[in-house]
Design an enzyme around this catalytic site. Structure first.
Site, PDB file in Angstrom:
ATOM      1  N   ILE A 149      41.547  34.747  26.999  1.00  0.00           N
ATOM      2  CA  ILE A 149      41.300  33.405  27.044  1.00  0.00           C
ATOM      3  C   ILE A 149      40.563  32.822  25.982  1.00  0.00           C
ATOM      4  O   ILE A 149      40.989  31.558  25.391  1.00  0.00           O
ATOM      5  CB  ILE A 149      40.291  33.182  28.302  1.00  0.00           C
ATOM      6  CG1 ILE A 149      40.978  33.778  29.674  1.00  0.00           C
ATOM      7  CG2 ILE A 149      39.805  31.780  28.489  1.00  0.00           C
ATOM      8  CD1 ILE A 149      40.074  33.765  30.777  1.00  0.00           C
ATOM      9  N   ALA A 228      32.751  31.612  32.600  1.00  0.00           N
ATOM     10  CA  ALA A 228      32.941  33.301  32.876  1.00  0.00           C
ATOM     11  C   ALA A 228      32.165  33.384  34.527  1.00  0.00           C
ATOM     12  O   ALA A 228      33.320  33.535  35.291  1.00  0.00           O
ATOM     13  CB  ALA A 228      32.044  33.545  31.906  1.00  0.00           C
ATOM     14  N   ARG A 229      31.086  33.875  34.456  1.00  0.00           N
ATOM     15  CA  ARG A 229      30.562  34.232  35.468  1.00  0.00           C
ATOM     16  C   ARG A 229      29.149  33.542  35.690  1.00  0.00           C
ATOM     17  O   ARG A 229      28.394  33.387  34.700  1.00  0.00           O
ATOM     18  CB  ARG A 229      30.390  35.963  35.879  1.00  0.00           C
ATOM     19  CG  ARG A 229      31.745  36.493  35.959  1.00  0.00           C
ATOM     20  CD  ARG A 229      32.524  36.271  37.310  1.00  0.00           C
ATOM     21  NE  ARG A 229      33.558  37.350  37.594  1.00  0.00           N
ATOM     22  CZ  ARG A 229      34.624  36.882  37.544  1.00  0.00           C
ATOM     23  NH1 ARG A 229      34.904  35.587  37.058  1.00  0.00           N
ATOM     24  NH2 ARG A 229      35.602  37.746  37.730  1.00  0.00           N
ATOM     25  N   GLU A 258      29.165  31.437  45.577  1.00  0.00           N
ATOM     26  CA  GLU A 258      30.209  30.166  45.774  1.00  0.00           C
ATOM     27  C   GLU A 258      30.530  30.077  47.155  1.00  0.00           C
ATOM     28  O   GLU A 258      30.735  30.965  47.900  1.00  0.00           O
ATOM     29  CB  GLU A 258      31.350  30.657  44.974  1.00  0.00           C
ATOM     30  CG  GLU A 258      31.035  30.742  43.661  1.00  0.00           C
ATOM     31  CD  GLU A 258      32.085  31.098  42.665  1.00  0.00           C
ATOM     32  OE1 GLU A 258      33.356  31.443  42.916  1.00  0.00           O
ATOM     33  OE2 GLU A 258      32.086  30.842  41.467  1.00  0.00           O
ATOM     34  N   HIS A 277      35.076  26.758  40.486  1.00  0.00           N
ATOM     35  CA  HIS A 277      35.687  28.212  40.073  1.00  0.00           C
ATOM     36  C   HIS A 277      37.223  27.867  40.026  1.00  0.00           C
ATOM     37  O   HIS A 277      38.037  28.742  40.666  1.00  0.00           O
ATOM     38  CB  HIS A 277      35.132  29.084  40.837  1.00  0.00           C
ATOM     39  CG  HIS A 277      35.151  30.473  40.193  1.00  0.00           C
ATOM     40  ND1 HIS A 277      34.367  31.486  40.302  1.00  0.00           N
ATOM     41  CD2 HIS A 277      36.061  30.873  39.360  1.00  0.00           C
ATOM     42  CE1 HIS A 277      34.664  32.438  39.436  1.00  0.00           C
ATOM     43  NE2 HIS A 277      35.614  32.130  38.701  1.00  0.00           N
TER      44      HIS A 277
END
Length: 326
Positions: A149, A228-229, A258, A277
């Site tokens: 990415i 990312a996270r 989430e 997301h």
């Protein structure tokens, strides 16, 4: 009949993937989370994983399980040693959604630089708030995590005239040199970038990588993007940096929970942008990822080592195809 169970909301819905699943005659079960998954584990042959974790507590309830396949790239929510102990290959789909995530990162760069969401709100609410913003050309983009990415984002950013610097724990020096990317330390990226985009895995090594100390290292007015996270940023510290005016803006696509708890004050900050997301959620990427997952399932059922198997060297070889369970 082979039973394929998924906790990914995107698997099996797009492009050629639904027809390929139907043609194989698999029993296909979609579960929103691990609570919904649990009643089906006893008959699961293949588990296609979204974001819910896969650990020993899941594996011991799945005696028929033959493989754990990630619908995506990041496998920080999969206990790979536990899967290996159960003789289960773990696979992911590298690069299949890299273009989609990189393109959203560019969209968020523009949204931050030109205050696009704020302009929309201004017009639709009856206002006319014209603001002199910044151009991206000539600015420096710092990429933390120069994987598939990050590499695609670097190319796109250079195409609009940005200088790209990057930090990676396992740097591809040859690629960076060939493409004019300056590899450097994390501290150097934080200090010199006008925009920082995060493209790293989650897990304990990267938890709260962006915190009060690292935010203080950033240039005044610099902007942050997290694709990312959720756990790689300290949300409280990010909010404090926004409030103080040190952080010029933030765009967040991943959250520790989430959907996120929107009672946090950052969700009401004028210079914060949020997406659900959805970095990998393009029709093209979802089809690409799904096709790679199907290839892996086919290989497992043939008795072959599936492509992109992350623990292949630690598993006993399979000699014969796996017999269908009636």
């Amino acid at each position: 009949m082979t039973t394929v169970i998924t906790t990914s909301p995107g698997f099996g819905k797009h492009g050629r993937v639904p027809d390929l699943i139907a043609a194989r005659g698999w029993e296909f079960i979609r579960c929103a989370d691990n609570d919904a998954l649990t009643p089906h584990l006893e008959r699961a042959d293949i588990l296609v994983v979204g974001l819910p974790p896969v650990d020993e507590a899941i594996l011991v309830r799945a005696p028929r399980l033959k493989a754990v396949l990630k619908h995506g790239v990041g496998v920080d929510n999969i206990d790979i040693p536990a899967c290996t102990a159960h003789g289960l290959p773990v696979c992911n789909t590298p690069a299949a959604n890299a273009d989609a995530v990189a393109e959203l990162a560019v969209g968020l760069l523009y949204a931050l630089a030109r205050h696009i969401p704020q302009g929309h709100v201004s017009v639709t609410s009856g206002g006319w708030n014209r603001v002199a913003d910044r151009q991206l050309g000539g600015k420096t983009l710092g990429i933390i995590g120069l994987g598939n990415i990050g590499k695609r984002l670097a190319k796109l950013a250079q195409g609009i005239g940005m200088t790209v610097i990057a930090h990676d724990a396992y740097p591809d020096t040859a690629y960076a040199t060939a493409h004019g990317i300056r590899l450097t330390s994390l501290d150097d990226v934080l200090t010199h970038a006008d925009y920082i985009s995060l493209h790293i895995f989650g897990g304990k090594d990267n938890t709260a990588l962006i915190n009060a100390r690292t935010l203080a290292q950033m240039k005044p007015g610099a902007c942050l993007i997290n694709l990312a996270r959720g756990e790689v940023i300290d949300l409280d510290a990010v909010y404090d940096a926004l409030q103080a005016g040190h952080l010029g803006g933030v765009a967040i696509d991943a959250y520790t929970r989430e959907p996120p708890d929107t009672s946090h004050p950052i969700f009401r900050h004028a210079n914060a942008i949020f997406t659900p997301h959805s970095g990998a959620d393009t029709l093209e990427a979802l089809e690409n990822v799904g096709l790679m997952v199907i290839d892996s399932i086919d290989a497992v059922l043939r008795g072959d080592t599936p492509p992109h198997c992350l623990n292949a060297g630690e598993l006993p070889p399979r000699q014969t195809p796996i017999t269908e369970t009636p």
